[in-house]
Design an enzyme around this catalytic site. Structure first.
Site, PDB file in Angstrom:
ATOM      1  N   PHE A   1      18.044  -4.685  -1.883  1.00 51.62           N
ATOM      2  CA  PHE A   1      19.299  -4.037  -2.590  1.00 51.62           C
ATOM      3  C   PHE A   1      19.406  -4.701  -4.062  1.00 51.62           C
ATOM      4  O   PHE A   1      20.063  -4.238  -4.840  1.00 51.62           O
ATOM      5  CB  PHE A   1      20.550  -4.398  -2.020  1.00 51.62           C
ATOM      6  N   LYS A   2      18.810  -5.845  -4.282  1.00 51.75           N
ATOM      7  CA  LYS A   2      18.722  -6.644  -5.490  1.00 51.75           C
ATOM      8  C   LYS A   2      18.209  -5.667  -6.493  1.00 51.75           C
ATOM      9  O   LYS A   2      18.618  -5.734  -7.852  1.00 51.75           O
ATOM     10  CB  LYS A   2      17.941  -7.789  -5.558  1.00 51.75           C
TER      11      LYS A   2
END
Length: 464
Positions: A111-112
């Site tokens: 998700f980063k």
């Protein structure tokens, strides 16, 4: 939009200045001077937009028109062109009451990427426009490092140094960082845990002479632009789910260690998104669960778990939420954070705790529950969760009431954490980009968890 510090000693500054400052110069965290309020009519219009169109609309509330319209649109397009799914952050239905928001379709399968691909593009844009040197410094519990490196590797005018705790990230996470051969990348493998890495980073940023002399820029979620980019997928997910089922409010369950991802959800709610509960999922490192349930913020003993990206005791974004829940009083926040530095504990009043519990629920998912959730969901739905996403699902099922709709954040691809998947007796096929990592040469420097040793290594790299 102007930006101020949670500790009150940074005056109103613009978007680019806030981006480049990262950690506020008074040691606090930068926040918008006012949280934008989105009218219901605008929400209705946004619900029909594609992901990158929605990114643009939300970003314009925060950027102060400091980036020309066409430049901002191009930055957004370039940032999300590397994602493997046309929706960027698609929704998957697990049951009538539980949905997954898949956030792992970016280049490093975590998700980063959603925030850090944009930040990489923005750093490159600023470096070219202003003709400045940018030296990025960050710490990672696993995923931030790979995403940040991927966002700026090989870019002119930018160097990046990432600290990770030696032996305390997954093998795939380590390989994603250390197999990058670009000369503008330095990986420091630090003896200690993530909290040690994060503490050293914050101390170096707080040393304004060191920060200025080395042109330091922040990639961790101490930089508000990380939060800004993550706000978008809460809106997008709500529109995808509520648009199909006609729900009024939707819960979000968020695996978190540093309080950044769930703070983005809190911001979305404050902006007007109809969010019910924000469910905070932790593991054995459950300082945040204790705060939600008891109003006490105090680190315990560090534990290594099956969900290493959440193996964090001191959550760097917690100060932002504390600022809001305690009445936006910067003098109080400065006092409390100094107290925490000295005494290692913050306690809030029963009235403040009631306010916290009106917005948040929390569940600490222990190792056995994490693995059993992976196995059960695979058996029931044939969907394979990574251990962090499994914590989110377990917390959702523990905290949501029957009949409520919950979107649980799937924060990483299971291939990044095969150590846990194997313990469930599940054999998975690696995506080709991950499989290829095992045949690449690694490049990293092991170093003591000592601030001066790390500062010396950083200076030599940035000035070399």
């Amino acid at each position: 939009m102007e930006y101020i510090s949670t500790r009150g000693k940074v005056g109103s500054i613009g978007f680019i200045d806030a981006f480049m400052m990262g950690l506020a110069n008074d040691g606090g965290l930068l926040i918008p001077k006012q949280i934008p309020q989105i009218p219901i009519e605008t929400l209705q219009t946004w619900s029909k937009l594609g992901y990158t169109e929605l990114v643009y609309e939300i970003f314009t509330y925060f950027t102060n028109d400091e980036i020309p319209q066409e430049d901002l649109k191009q930055l957004i397009a370039d940032s999300y062109s590397t994602f493997r799914h046309p929706e960027v952050t698609p929704i998957t239905k697990l049951s009538d009451e539980l949905y997954l928001l898949e956030l792992f379709h970016g280049p490093t399968f975590a998700f980063k990427d959603v925030a850090l691909q944009f930040m990489g593009q923005l750093y490159s844009y600023v470096a070219k426009k202003k003709g400045v040197r940018i030296n990025i410094l960050g710490a990672t519990s696993g995923d931030t490092g790979a995403s940040a490196i991927e966002g700026v590797r090989g870019k002119d005018g930018i160097k990046i140094c990432i600290l990770h705790p030696h032996g305390k990230v997954s093998k795939v996470q380590e390989l994603q960082m250390t197999t990058v051969q670009d000369d503008n990348v330095l990986n420091l493998s630090v003896d200690g845990n993530f909290d040690d890495c994060q503490r050293i980073i914050k101390e170096l940023f707080a040393n304004l002479d060191f920060k200025s002399a080395n042109d330091l820029a922040a990639i961790n979620s101490i930089n508000f632009i990380r939060i800004m980019a993550q706000i978008v997928y809460y809106f997008y997910a709500y529109f995808q789910v509520a648009g199909n089922i006609g729900a009024d409010k939707v819960n979000f369950s968020v695996p978190t260690g540093n309080f950044g991802d769930i703070f983005a959800g809190y911001m979305a709610k404050r902006m007007g998104l109809p969010i019910g509960k924000l469910i905070l999922a932790t593991n054995e490192n459950n300082i945040l669960e204790r705060f939600i349930k008891e109003g006490v913020y105090m680190p315990g003993d560090f534990r290594m778990t099956y969900s290493p990206s959440m193996d964090i005791q001191v959550a760097s974004n917690f100060e932002r939420y504390l600022y809001y829940v305690l009445g936006e009083d910067p003098e109080l926040i400065a006092k409390l954070m100094e107290q925490f530095k000295v005494e290692g504990e913050i306690s809030i009043s029963s009235e403040a705790l009631a306010a916290v519990q009106s917005e948040f629920a929390a569940h600490g998912v222990l190792g056995a529950e994490c693995l059993s959730t992976i196995s059960r969901v695979k058996t029931e739905t044939n969907y394979l969760l990574d251990p962090h996403s499994a914590c989110g699902v377990a917390a959702a099922q523990q905290c949501a009431e029957k009949g409520e709709i919950t979107i649980s954040l799937a924060t990483a691809h299971p291939a990044k954490f095969n150590e846990a998947i194997e313990l469930c007796g599940i054999e998975q096929q690696y995506p080709e980009p991950i499989q290829a990592l095992f045949n690449k040469e690694q490049r990293q420097t092991r170093i003591a968890g000592d601030k001066q040793a790390i500062a010396s290594a950083i200076e030599a790299f940035y000035r070399g």
